[in-house]
Design an enzyme around this catalytic site. Sequence first.
Site, PDB file in Angstrom:
ATOM      1  N   HIS A   1     -18.776  35.082  83.530  1.00  0.00           N
ATOM      2  CA  HIS A   1     -19.067  34.407  84.793  1.00  0.00           C
ATOM      3  C   HIS A   1     -20.096  35.219  85.589  1.00  0.00           C
ATOM      4  CE1 HIS A   1     -17.167  32.271  88.548  1.00  0.00           C
ATOM      5  NE2 HIS A   1     -18.469  32.077  88.449  1.00  0.00           N
TER       6      HIS A   1
ATOM      7  N   HIS B   1     -18.793  39.212  85.730  1.00  0.00           N
ATOM      8  CA  HIS B   1     -17.471  39.623  85.285  1.00  0.00           C
ATOM      9  C   HIS B   1     -16.999  38.666  84.198  1.00  0.00           C
ATOM     10  CE1 HIS B   1     -16.655  36.540  88.333  1.00  0.00           C
ATOM     11  NE2 HIS B   1     -15.523  36.296  87.678  1.00  0.00           N
TER      12      HIS B   1
ATOM     13  N   ASP C   1     -13.625  36.329  83.046  1.00  0.00           N
ATOM     14  CA  ASP C   1     -12.353  35.764  83.485  1.00  0.00           C
ATOM     15  C   ASP C   1     -11.432  35.622  82.278  1.00  0.00           C
ATOM     16  OD1 ASP C   1     -12.886  35.370  86.294  1.00  0.00           O
ATOM     17  OD2 ASP C   1     -14.291  33.797  85.692  1.00  0.00           O
TER      18      ASP C   1
ATOM     19  N   LYS D   1     -25.412  44.420  57.654  1.00  0.00           N
ATOM     20  CA  LYS D   1     -25.811  44.338  56.243  1.00  0.00           C
ATOM     21  C   LYS D   1     -24.566  44.564  55.394  1.00  0.00           C
ATOM     22  CE  LYS D   1     -29.276  45.968  52.955  1.00  0.00           C
ATOM     23  NZ  LYS D   1     -28.376  45.924  51.791  1.00  0.00           N
TER      24      LYS D   1
END
Length: 504
Positions: free
Chosen positions: A39, A45, A47, A308
Amino acid sequence: MTLETYRQKRNFKKTPEPRPEAGENSLAGEPLRFVVQKHAASHLHYDFRLELNGALKSWAVPKGPSLNPDDKRLAMMVEDHPMDYRAFEGIIPEGNYGAGTVMVWDEGTYTALGASTREESEKLLREQMGKGSLKIVLRGEKLRGAYSLSKMRGDKAPSSGKAPSGGKDDNAWLLIKKQDDFATRQDVLLWDRSVLSGRSMEEIAQAREAVWQSNRDEDAEPAAEVRPSTAPRPSGAASAQDAPAPLTQAGAHDTRTMGFAPQIDGVDLSRIDLTGAAPSEMPHDVKPMLATLTDEPFDREGWLFEIKWDGYRAVAEIKRGDVRLYSRNMLSFNERYAPVVRDLERLRFDAVLDGEVVVLNKEGRPQFKLLQNWLSDEEGVIVYYVFDIIYLEGYDLCSLPLLRRKAILKAILPDMPHVRWSDYIERNGRALYDTARQHDLEGVIAKDGASPYRSGDRTEDWLKVKTHLQQSAVICGFTEPRGGRKDLGALILGVYEDVAEGEH
């Protein structure tokens, strides 16, 4: 649990976020769900949301979740959210609570630690919520294994960055990964695309259809074309309700979509956009595209970076459950790696996939020796990591940009025990290389996100960076000694074709 606080903070005339609907918040009979949404509000941040009591218990995690047990992530508890919110991805317009871009960064199911059913989990979780200490097991696409989520009591919250506004000291919790088979020091936040749509934060922010606009009254329903999907969606599968932006050429109007029904485990192929792909018969005996060796890891805009794998390169031709799995040199792998073939046989559509067969040891790392000996002792877990798609249901995808092919592959490939999506990160090649070196992996493959698939070519659109410069060989003989040497001269070495099969 009431959702009144959630409702009071939002004006549903102005935000596309789902409104609580009476009686529709519970998914009784299904596993408990969790979601993590990235968000970009006033402060970036993550949530973290857990289904419980018919709603999503929610915490804002400023630094994001971790797979490293040494990381103690501050998690600020916020208001409950409705169950529909787990599929919300888009833009909350300016002037609204939480304005910014939202991505469904991870999602999946979860249980209480030690519980085997939904009923057992709910009973334990309600008790643990009352005590302020949750012990859970996540089964997501990025987050897996055991975690603790504990309320801080009387201690000052650690300095972990700024949480969204509205957090209170008594809402401070700690989210900590427990030591188990899924624990690692790898930075999981580098895997930074939506598990719902395959889009980056930038692509979500640029999507015009995601911006909420309405002149309806307060109680009007949101417009159908921008309402987020609310249907349950299997882990790893694209929702039929999702806008096809990540699979569509920018500005394209003449779109071509797949017109057939959902397949294995609910995977929905009906909305895959193949604009720009050429109608074609299924190719056979495909020579895979090869990478060029380069010396140093690098960061580059527009490029993506993959692990890889230390295994055998393999192409899979799938025709409605009839599977042919073979090596770069057209050697059949059908009998040798039967568990992989059995999984691929469950896919009831026509496709040609490119990937690598590996065997994972007890730590979940590919080990070439286990792969070589797998037929005799079957030690470890055999997995076909798929990283590209060449053909799908009558269309040649080779001319499409790599990022579009990746998005198509992600949308159609379900999670199976022996067939897995090979994930990637964008731009940050050095970080992935450092992670590969720390975990003693073979190296990193760098790919131009705009590149087409060039069958059989070794190209600089794909570059490989090895962490170990070595080559397995057999001693075939020796030459006569020359000069001052005695007994023998030079060793004559040979390389098995199988050893080179994993070249990517």
